[in-house]
Design an enzyme around this catalytic site. Structure first.
Site, mmCIF file in Angstrom:
data_model
loop_
_atom_site.group_PDB
_atom_site.id
_atom_site.type_symbol
_atom_site.label_atom_id
_atom_site.label_comp_id
_atom_site.label_asym_id
_atom_site.label_seq_id
_atom_site.Cartn_x
_atom_site.Cartn_y
_atom_site.Cartn_z
ATOM 1 N N TRP A 88 -30.327 30.063 29.196
ATOM 2 C CA TRP A 88 -30.647 30.679 28.025
ATOM 3 C C TRP A 88 -30.973 29.363 26.774
ATOM 4 O O TRP A 88 -30.843 28.590 27.009
ATOM 5 C CB TRP A 88 -29.680 31.485 27.356
ATOM 6 C CG TRP A 88 -28.407 30.758 27.084
ATOM 7 C CD1 TRP A 88 -27.217 30.417 27.784
ATOM 8 C CD2 TRP A 88 -27.815 30.168 25.730
ATOM 9 N NE1 TRP A 88 -26.276 29.829 27.486
ATOM 10 C CE2 TRP A 88 -26.634 29.493 26.109
ATOM 11 C CE3 TRP A 88 -28.407 30.193 24.500
ATOM 12 C CZ2 TRP A 88 -25.874 28.790 24.909
ATOM 13 C CZ3 TRP A 88 -27.759 29.215 23.673
ATOM 14 C CH2 TRP A 88 -26.347 28.942 23.800
ATOM 15 N N GLU A 139 -19.215 21.187 17.876
ATOM 16 C CA GLU A 139 -20.347 21.188 18.865
ATOM 17 C C GLU A 139 -21.746 20.065 18.421
ATOM 18 O O GLU A 139 -22.340 19.322 19.428
ATOM 19 C CB GLU A 139 -21.348 22.553 19.210
ATOM 20 C CG GLU A 139 -20.079 23.674 19.599
ATOM 21 C CD GLU A 139 -20.089 23.489 21.052
ATOM 22 O OE1 GLU A 139 -20.397 22.679 21.648
ATOM 23 O OE2 GLU A 139 -19.162 24.217 21.466
ATOM 24 N N GLU A 166 -24.832 21.288 26.313
ATOM 25 C CA GLU A 166 -23.955 21.650 25.442
ATOM 26 C C GLU A 166 -24.907 21.516 23.962
ATOM 27 O O GLU A 166 -24.548 22.272 22.941
ATOM 28 C CB GLU A 166 -23.082 20.294 25.133
ATOM 29 C CG GLU A 166 -21.932 20.450 26.640
ATOM 30 C CD GLU A 166 -20.935 21.417 26.188
ATOM 31 O OE1 GLU A 166 -20.579 21.671 24.774
ATOM 32 O OE2 GLU A 166 -20.282 21.690 27.261
ATOM 33 N N HIS A 205 -25.467 24.791 22.069
ATOM 34 C CA HIS A 205 -24.457 25.501 21.551
ATOM 35 C C HIS A 205 -24.572 25.090 19.779
ATOM 36 O O HIS A 205 -24.537 25.990 18.944
ATOM 37 C CB HIS A 205 -23.233 25.152 21.871
ATOM 38 C CG HIS A 205 -22.833 25.255 23.249
ATOM 39 N ND1 HIS A 205 -22.010 24.707 24.087
ATOM 40 C CD2 HIS A 205 -23.696 25.884 24.233
ATOM 41 C CE1 HIS A 205 -22.042 25.274 25.512
ATOM 42 N NE2 HIS A 205 -23.006 25.781 25.620
ATOM 43 N N GLU A 219 -12.837 21.598 27.683
ATOM 44 C CA GLU A 219 -13.689 22.606 28.117
ATOM 45 C C GLU A 219 -13.141 23.976 28.164
ATOM 46 O O GLU A 219 -13.815 24.989 27.602
ATOM 47 C CB GLU A 219 -14.697 22.390 29.530
ATOM 48 C CG GLU A 219 -15.351 20.942 29.526
ATOM 49 C CD GLU A 219 -16.831 21.343 28.578
ATOM 50 O OE1 GLU A 219 -16.881 22.425 27.960
ATOM 51 O OE2 GLU A 219 -17.706 20.316 28.489
ATOM 52 N N THR A 267 -12.277 24.965 24.390
ATOM 53 C CA THR A 267 -13.614 25.500 23.703
ATOM 54 C C THR A 267 -13.847 26.813 24.208
ATOM 55 O O THR A 267 -14.238 27.669 23.606
ATOM 56 C CB THR A 267 -14.786 24.497 23.859
ATOM 57 O OG1 THR A 267 -14.946 24.145 25.306
ATOM 58 C CG2 THR A 267 -14.439 23.262 23.132
ATOM 59 N N ASP A 312 -20.921 29.135 29.393
ATOM 60 C CA ASP A 312 -20.989 27.561 29.712
ATOM 61 C C ASP A 312 -20.189 26.860 29.694
ATOM 62 O O ASP A 312 -19.746 26.015 30.555
ATOM 63 C CB ASP A 312 -22.052 27.106 28.481
ATOM 64 C CG ASP A 312 -23.626 27.614 28.708
ATOM 65 O OD1 ASP A 312 -23.644 28.462 29.687
ATOM 66 O OD2 ASP A 312 -24.154 27.100 27.648
ATOM 67 N N GLU A 313 -18.868 26.937 28.530
ATOM 68 C CA GLU A 313 -17.819 25.946 28.465
ATOM 69 C C GLU A 313 -17.061 26.383 29.826
ATOM 70 O O GLU A 313 -16.375 25.212 30.316
ATOM 71 C CB GLU A 313 -16.906 26.290 27.287
ATOM 72 C CG GLU A 313 -18.009 26.386 26.091
ATOM 73 C CD GLU A 313 -18.217 24.749 25.546
ATOM 74 O OE1 GLU A 313 -17.946 23.822 26.581
ATOM 75 O OE2 GLU A 313 -18.731 24.536 24.656
ATOM 76 N N HIS A 344 -18.449 24.552 32.753
ATOM 77 C CA HIS A 344 -18.253 22.968 32.449
ATOM 78 C C HIS A 344 -16.831 22.458 32.919
ATOM 79 O O HIS A 344 -16.631 21.408 33.807
ATOM 80 C CB HIS A 344 -18.790 22.529 31.435
ATOM 81 C CG HIS A 344 -20.178 22.775 30.933
ATOM 82 N ND1 HIS A 344 -20.820 22.582 29.593
ATOM 83 C CD2 HIS A 344 -21.100 22.960 31.692
ATOM 84 C CE1 HIS A 344 -22.095 23.020 29.627
ATOM 85 N NE2 HIS A 344 -22.483 23.234 30.933
#
Length: 329
Positions: free
Chosen positions: A33, A76, A111, A114, A164, A167, A196-197, A200
């Site tokens: 995305w 971020e 990252e 974000h 990670e 977050t 995503d976090e 990761h």
């Protein structure tokens, strides 16, 4: 052999698998995305109507929510600091561009989205003072940070595994609050960031697992070291224009704790999850020092939870320059 050389040797040993780990945990730019997927399209005639809708929905969100969303966004946006720090870790090839440096650059590129999407959303919402936010972001990048890991990859991977997941919790809770207020688009945006976090987090946790498999004694000592000194948040040098470094981050943390976005109990829960994920209690053939480190780590969550239960958070909201109450009326 020195500890530094041992760590470098381990990083070089693990490097052969990093390209596969990139494929496992990171997503190519062509398929992942992008911020514009969640924002009004400025090329269409419906752009202004979509912006108006964002502004209307934003009126339902309270002061403390905006403070946390701004703080998350600024954290971020300070990505240049995090990338430059990780590129200097032992075993990461800044100049020869090895697989570890490829990981750091690809992780950074994910990252980076974000901060982009949150920044644009805040700008369009009309609910915050963007100039003050921009000053804080510039201060944070200029001030940098010191997370207590030095150039040690073992300590850095403990830190990133922990951070990670922290977050993930923060963005996920913000998503739930936005959804409860009827702001489905903001909720979806924060939810996908949290995804995503988490992805990761699993990557960095696997890095640590692989180190435990080849160097359990020093990995255990590095884990103990990081938890003894406590995990500093990436934005711990946060400050507003004209303010001191310590005040803004403390008040941001108080706000996040007050509304339940990220709490001291979450900190303890993350620690327990890492202990469980890495099977700390079952690792065999440890040195005496590593055994003592393991004992310390196994007992730490219960001790920290008792402290967390006694913690009191101020009930009154601190007045940030980022969010002016007059804008929220």
């Amino acid at each position: 052999m020195s500890l530094k050389n041992v760590r470098l040797e381990v990083m070089q040993h693990l490097e052969k698998d990093v390209d596969q780990l990139i494929k496992k945990y990171l997503i190519p730019a062509e398929t992942i995305w992008q911020p514009t997927d969640f924002l009004p399209n400025s090329e269409t005639d419906s752009f202004f109507d979509e912006v108006k809708e964002i502004r209307e929905l934003s009126k339902e969100l309270p002061y403390d929510f905006w403070v946390v969303l701004v703080g998350d966004m600024i954290t971020e946006e300070a990505l240049p600091t995090y990338e430059s720090w990780l590129m200097d870790v032992e075993g990461v090839g800044q100049t020869e561009r090895n697989s570890w440096s490829k990981w750091v650059r690809h992780w950074t590129s994910e990252e980076n989205r974000h901060g982009d999407v949150l920044n644009k959303y805040l700008y369009l919402s009309g609910r915050v003072n963007m100039r003050e936010i921009e000053k804080t972001t510039q201060y944070l990048i200029a001030d940098g940070f010191d997370i207590g890991t030095d150039r040690d990859p073992y300590k850095n991977f403990v830190y990133t595994s922990f951070q990670e997941l922290a977050t993930y919790i923060s963005h996920n809770r913000v998503a739930k609050m936005a959804k409860e207020k009827g702001n489905k688009q903001l909720a979806k945006m924060c939810k996908i960031i949290s995804g995503d976090e988490m992805r990761h987090h699993h990557a960095y946790a696997e890095f640590v697992e692989r180190i435990f498999a080849v160097d359990p004694n020093q990995m255990m000592l590095a884990f103990q070291y990081m938890m003894k000194q406590k995990i500093a948040m990436p934005a711990h040098f946060l400050r507003e224009s004209g303010g001191k470094i310590s005040t803004a981050f403390e008040e941001f943390s108080n706000t996040a704790q007050r509304i339940g976005v990220y709490t001291s109990a979450d900190y303890v829960d993350i620690l327990q999850k890492l202990i469980d994920r890495w099977d700390i209690g079952t690792i065999n053939n440890l040195s005496d020092d590593a055994e003592k480190a393991r004992d310390y780590l196994m007992k730490l969550p219960s001790r920290m939870l008792r402290l967390a239960e006694r913690l009191t958070i101020p009930e009154n909201s601190y007045q940030f320059k980022w969010v002016e109450p007059a804008r929220l009326k």
